[in-house]
Design a protein around this motif. Sequence first.
Motif, PDB file in Angstrom:
ATOM      1  N   PRO A  71      33.232 -12.060 -30.643  1.00 38.86           N
ATOM      2  CA  PRO A  71      33.815 -11.802 -31.957  1.00 38.86           C
ATOM      3  C   PRO A  71      35.342 -11.852 -31.912  1.00 38.86           C
ATOM      4  CG  PRO A  71      32.056 -10.238 -31.484  1.00 38.86           C
ATOM      5  CD  PRO A  71      32.298 -10.993 -30.218  1.00 38.86           C
ATOM      6  N   ARG A  72      35.941 -12.437 -32.924  1.00 35.03           N
ATOM      7  CA  ARG A  72      37.392 -12.620 -32.964  1.00 35.03           C
ATOM      8  C   ARG A  72      38.058 -11.484 -33.755  1.00 35.03           C
ATOM      9  NH1 ARG A  72      37.715 -18.229 -31.638  1.00 35.03           N
ATOM     10  NH2 ARG A  72      35.899 -18.533 -30.286  1.00 35.03           N
ATOM     11  N   PRO A  73      39.291 -11.142 -33.409  1.00 36.08           N
ATOM     12  CA  PRO A  73      40.147 -11.697 -32.375  1.00 36.08           C
ATOM     13  C   PRO A  73      39.692 -11.315 -30.968  1.00 36.08           C
ATOM     14  CG  PRO A  73      41.454 -10.531 -34.041  1.00 36.08           C
ATOM     15  CD  PRO A  73      40.017 -10.141 -34.232  1.00 36.08           C
ATOM     16  N   VAL A  74      39.858 -12.260 -30.043  1.00 32.99           N
ATOM     17  CA  VAL A  74      39.604 -12.025 -28.631  1.00 32.99           C
ATOM     18  C   VAL A  74      40.939 -11.694 -27.958  1.00 32.99           C
ATOM     19  CG1 VAL A  74      38.829 -13.038 -26.457  1.00 32.99           C
ATOM     20  CG2 VAL A  74      37.629 -13.588 -28.583  1.00 32.99           C
ATOM     21  N   LEU A  75      40.977 -10.560 -27.260  1.00 32.40           N
ATOM     22  CA  LEU A  75      42.171 -10.165 -26.517  1.00 32.40           C
ATOM     23  C   LEU A  75      42.005 -10.535 -25.054  1.00 32.40           C
ATOM     24  CD1 LEU A  75      44.809  -8.651 -25.844  1.00 32.40           C
ATOM     25  CD2 LEU A  75      43.471  -6.518 -25.837  1.00 32.40           C
ATOM     26  N   ILE A  76      42.936 -11.317 -24.521  1.00 32.21           N
ATOM     27  CA  ILE A  76      42.992 -11.599 -23.085  1.00 32.21           C
ATOM     28  C   ILE A  76      44.198 -10.836 -22.550  1.00 32.21           C
ATOM     29  CG2 ILE A  76      43.116 -13.369 -21.297  1.00 32.21           C
ATOM     30  CD1 ILE A  76      42.015 -15.362 -23.316  1.00 32.21           C
ATOM     31  N   ASP A  77      43.918  -9.699 -21.931  1.00 32.63           N
ATOM     32  CA  ASP A  77      44.950  -8.770 -21.486  1.00 32.63           C
ATOM     33  C   ASP A  77      45.448  -9.175 -20.101  1.00 32.63           C
ATOM     34  OD1 ASP A  77      46.546  -6.488 -21.820  1.00 32.63           O
ATOM     35  OD2 ASP A  77      45.146  -5.246 -20.693  1.00 32.63           O
ATOM     36  N   GLU A  78      46.780  -9.195 -19.931  1.00 35.23           N
ATOM     37  CA  GLU A  78      47.429  -9.628 -18.684  1.00 35.23           C
ATOM     38  C   GLU A  78      46.992 -11.041 -18.314  1.00 35.23           C
ATOM     39  OE1 GLU A  78      49.856  -8.025 -17.247  1.00 35.23           O
ATOM     40  OE2 GLU A  78      49.706  -6.267 -18.531  1.00 35.23           O
ATOM     41  N   TRP A  79      47.140 -11.935 -19.270  1.00 38.03           N
ATOM     42  CA  TRP A  79      46.650 -13.302 -19.111  1.00 38.03           C
ATOM     43  C   TRP A  79      47.297 -14.018 -17.933  1.00 38.03           C
ATOM     44  CZ3 TRP A  79      49.549 -17.679 -18.959  1.00 38.03           C
ATOM     45  CH2 TRP A  79      50.872 -17.594 -19.415  1.00 38.03           C
ATOM     46  N   GLN A  80      48.524 -13.635 -17.558  1.00 40.02           N
ATOM     47  CA  GLN A  80      49.226 -14.364 -16.508  1.00 40.02           C
ATOM     48  C   GLN A  80      48.528 -14.254 -15.153  1.00 40.02           C
ATOM     49  OE1 GLN A  80      50.322 -11.436 -17.655  1.00 40.02           O
ATOM     50  NE2 GLN A  80      50.607 -10.177 -15.827  1.00 40.02           N
ATOM     51  N   ARG A  81      47.615 -13.278 -15.005  1.00 38.10           N
ATOM     52  CA  ARG A  81      46.871 -13.156 -13.744  1.00 38.10           C
ATOM     53  C   ARG A  81      45.830 -14.266 -13.597  1.00 38.10           C
ATOM     54  NH1 ARG A  81      47.127  -8.157 -11.008  1.00 38.10           N
ATOM     55  NH2 ARG A  81      48.622  -6.708 -11.964  1.00 38.10           N
ATOM     56  N   VAL A  82      45.477 -14.880 -14.705  1.00 33.49           N
ATOM     57  CA  VAL A  82      44.616 -16.075 -14.679  1.00 33.49           C
ATOM     58  C   VAL A  82      45.342 -17.125 -15.512  1.00 33.49           C
ATOM     59  CG1 VAL A  82      42.327 -17.041 -15.177  1.00 33.49           C
ATOM     60  CG2 VAL A  82      42.548 -14.642 -14.480  1.00 33.49           C
ATOM     61  N   PRO A  83      46.340 -17.803 -14.936  1.00 31.98           N
ATOM     62  CA  PRO A  83      47.181 -18.700 -15.725  1.00 31.98           C
ATOM     63  C   PRO A  83      46.403 -19.770 -16.484  1.00 31.98           C
ATOM     64  CG  PRO A  83      48.145 -18.328 -13.561  1.00 31.98           C
ATOM     65  CD  PRO A  83      46.771 -17.726 -13.522  1.00 31.98           C
ATOM     66  N   GLU A  84      45.222 -20.142 -15.950  1.00 29.67           N
ATOM     67  CA  GLU A  84      44.411 -21.151 -16.631  1.00 29.67           C
ATOM     68  C   GLU A  84      43.927 -20.681 -17.996  1.00 29.67           C
ATOM     69  OE1 GLU A  84      43.901 -21.629 -12.151  1.00 29.67           O
ATOM     70  OE2 GLU A  84      43.967 -19.977 -13.626  1.00 29.67           O
ATOM     71  N   SER A  85      43.979 -19.364 -18.223  1.00 29.94           N
ATOM     72  CA  SER A  85      43.511 -18.840 -19.516  1.00 29.94           C
ATOM     73  C   SER A  85      44.366 -19.365 -20.670  1.00 29.94           C
ATOM     74  CB  SER A  85      43.513 -17.311 -19.505  1.00 29.94           C
ATOM     75  OG  SER A  85      44.820 -16.801 -19.298  1.00 29.94           O
ATOM     76  N   TRP A  86      45.649 -19.621 -20.405  1.00 32.57           N
ATOM     77  CA  TRP A  86      46.543 -20.136 -21.451  1.00 32.57           C
ATOM     78  C   TRP A  86      46.039 -21.481 -21.969  1.00 32.57           C
ATOM     79  CZ3 TRP A  86      50.947 -17.966 -23.643  1.00 32.57           C
ATOM     80  CH2 TRP A  86      51.765 -18.818 -24.386  1.00 32.57           C
ATOM     81  N   ASP A  87      45.747 -22.401 -21.035  1.00 32.43           N
ATOM     82  CA  ASP A  87      45.267 -23.718 -21.440  1.00 32.43           C
ATOM     83  C   ASP A  87      43.867 -23.642 -22.046  1.00 32.43           C
ATOM     84  OD1 ASP A  87      47.534 -25.196 -20.779  1.00 32.43           O
ATOM     85  OD2 ASP A  87      46.934 -25.358 -18.687  1.00 32.43           O
ATOM     86  N   THR A  88      43.078 -22.675 -21.588  1.00 34.48           N
ATOM     87  CA  THR A  88      41.752 -22.491 -22.177  1.00 34.48           C
ATOM     88  C   THR A  88      41.869 -22.091 -23.644  1.00 34.48           C
ATOM     89  OG1 THR A  88      40.853 -21.822 -20.026  1.00 34.48           O
ATOM     90  CG2 THR A  88      39.553 -21.261 -21.974  1.00 34.48           C
ATOM     91  N   VAL A  89      42.785 -21.170 -23.944  1.00 32.98           N
ATOM     92  CA  VAL A  89      43.022 -20.775 -25.331  1.00 32.98           C
ATOM     93  C   VAL A  89      43.578 -21.954 -26.126  1.00 32.98           C
ATOM     94  CG1 VAL A  89      44.434 -19.310 -26.836  1.00 32.98           C
ATOM     95  CG2 VAL A  89      43.305 -18.326 -24.822  1.00 32.98           C
ATOM     96  N   ARG A  90      44.502 -22.684 -25.539  1.00 30.76           N
ATOM     97  CA  ARG A  90      45.089 -23.822 -26.250  1.00 30.76           C
ATOM     98  C   ARG A  90      44.015 -24.832 -26.653  1.00 30.76           C
ATOM     99  NH1 ARG A  90      46.126 -28.775 -24.844  1.00 30.76           N
ATOM    100  NH2 ARG A  90      45.710 -28.363 -22.645  1.00 30.76           N
TER     101      ARG A  90
END
Length: 428
Positions: A71-90
Motif C-alpha cells: 500500500p502506498r506511500p511506501v517508505l524506504i528508510d535509510e535507502w542509502q544502505r541499499v543504493p540500488e533502491s534509488w533506481d528501483t524507485v525510479r
Amino acid sequence: MDGPARKYVRRIVDAELDVLLPVLPALSLEGARGVGKTSTALRRARTVRRMDEPAERAVAYGDLNRLVTGPRPVLIDEWQRVPESWDTVRRAVDADSSGGQFLLTGSSAPLEIPTHSGAGRIVTIRMRPLALSERRIDTPTVSIAELLTGRRPTVEGATSVDLQRYAEEIVASGFPALRGLPGRALRAQLDSYLERITEHDFIEQNRPVRSQALLRRWMIAYAAATATTATYETIRDAATGGEDNKPARTTTQPYREVLEQLWIIEPVPAWLPTRNPIARLALPPKHHLADPALAARLLGADAAALLDTRPLGPPIPRSGPLIGALFESLVTLEVRAGAQAAEANVKHLRTKGGEHEIDLVVERGDHRVVAIEVKLAQAVADEDVRHLRWLANQIGDDLLDAVVVTTGREAYRRSDGIAVVPAVLLGP
C-alpha cells in the motif's frame, strides 16, 4: 539516538510534504542522523521498508522489486544502505508517475552512486534539527515568507526570552529525541553521537581514518570556526597547534568531504549577485555544524561557559565571543528552514578584507533578497545596521527587506525601515 517519549511536533517541512506528496510520485527526505526524518515520514507511510535492519536488507537484495510493493506511500528508510533502491524507485515511477507513491529517507550520501540522478522522478527535501520556532519557546510574529514578498510587512510582537534562555537553547540541541533530557544525559547522548561519527560513520562511508584523535581535533577546530569564513588551512593549523609536522591537505580534506556527505557540517555559501554586481566579494563559505549543540559540546561549553564569554577551543580569529557565533548558528537554522519553505536559498555576503558583511542573504528565485544581520544584543544602534544600509545602496530595489535579529524583547521597524526582530519571534 534515544530520548524521552514525546508527542510528535509538526515540523516546518510537513507543510512542504502536504503540498508535494499528493502530486509527486517520490520524495526523498535527507539530513543528518537524528533530525526526525523517519518520524516525519512514518506519519504518512502505509508500508515501511527499513534498510537499517539486516534482515530487511537481505530480503531487499534478494528481490529489489519487493521494496516498491505494498500500500502506498511506501517508505524506504535509510535507502542509502541499499543504493540500488534509488533506481528501483525510479523505474517504478517511470511505470506509474501518479502522486503519493514513495518516501525515501537518507542520513548520508550513498557509497555507490545510483545509475540515474532521479531528476524528474524523485524530488529531494532537506530536513534539519528543530528550528527555534519548532521548539515552541514562543509564538513567532514575523514571517520569513512575508519578508520575502517585499511588501515590508508590519513588524511587531514581544517576548520574555532572554540571553540566558538562548544560551540554554544552543546547548539543548535541536535533535528531537534529545529534547528535555537533563544535563548529564544530554551530554552523554551528544558525546555518543559524535563518537559514532568518528568511530563508525567514516568506516561506513568507506573512508577509514588513520587517526581518530586528529579527526576529533579537526572537528573541534571546525566548531571553533562556527559563523566565520576561516580557511580550511586555518582550521587545520588550529587542530594541530604546537605540532611541527602539519598533516597534509590530502589528510584533512576527506574529513570535510565525509562530514558534508553525512550532513554534519553545512556551510553557508557566499552570495554572488547577478543583477547588481558588487565589486571585491569574497568567496569562502561560512562554517556551521548541523546543530549548534554539537559545536558547543565539541568545545566543552555549557550555557554557563557560553555566558562567561572566556575563550573556548582552539584560537580561530572571529569578532566577538563564542556565544555570538553559536547564536548566529541557531538563527541560521531558523532562517534555512523558513527559506526552504518559501522556495528561497540562504547565503552570506562578505567583501574582501571584511569591510562589509551580511550574515545571511535569503535569495528568491528572481535573485531579489532579504538581508539579515544577527546581533547578540538587546538594542540596535545605527552602527549595527551600516552594512544593511550599504547593501541597500548597492542593489536598490533588489533588496526586498532588511532585518536585524537580536536577543531583545520587542519586534519593531526602525525609522529607516529596517526590521528588528528577537530570534524567537522569527518564523517561517
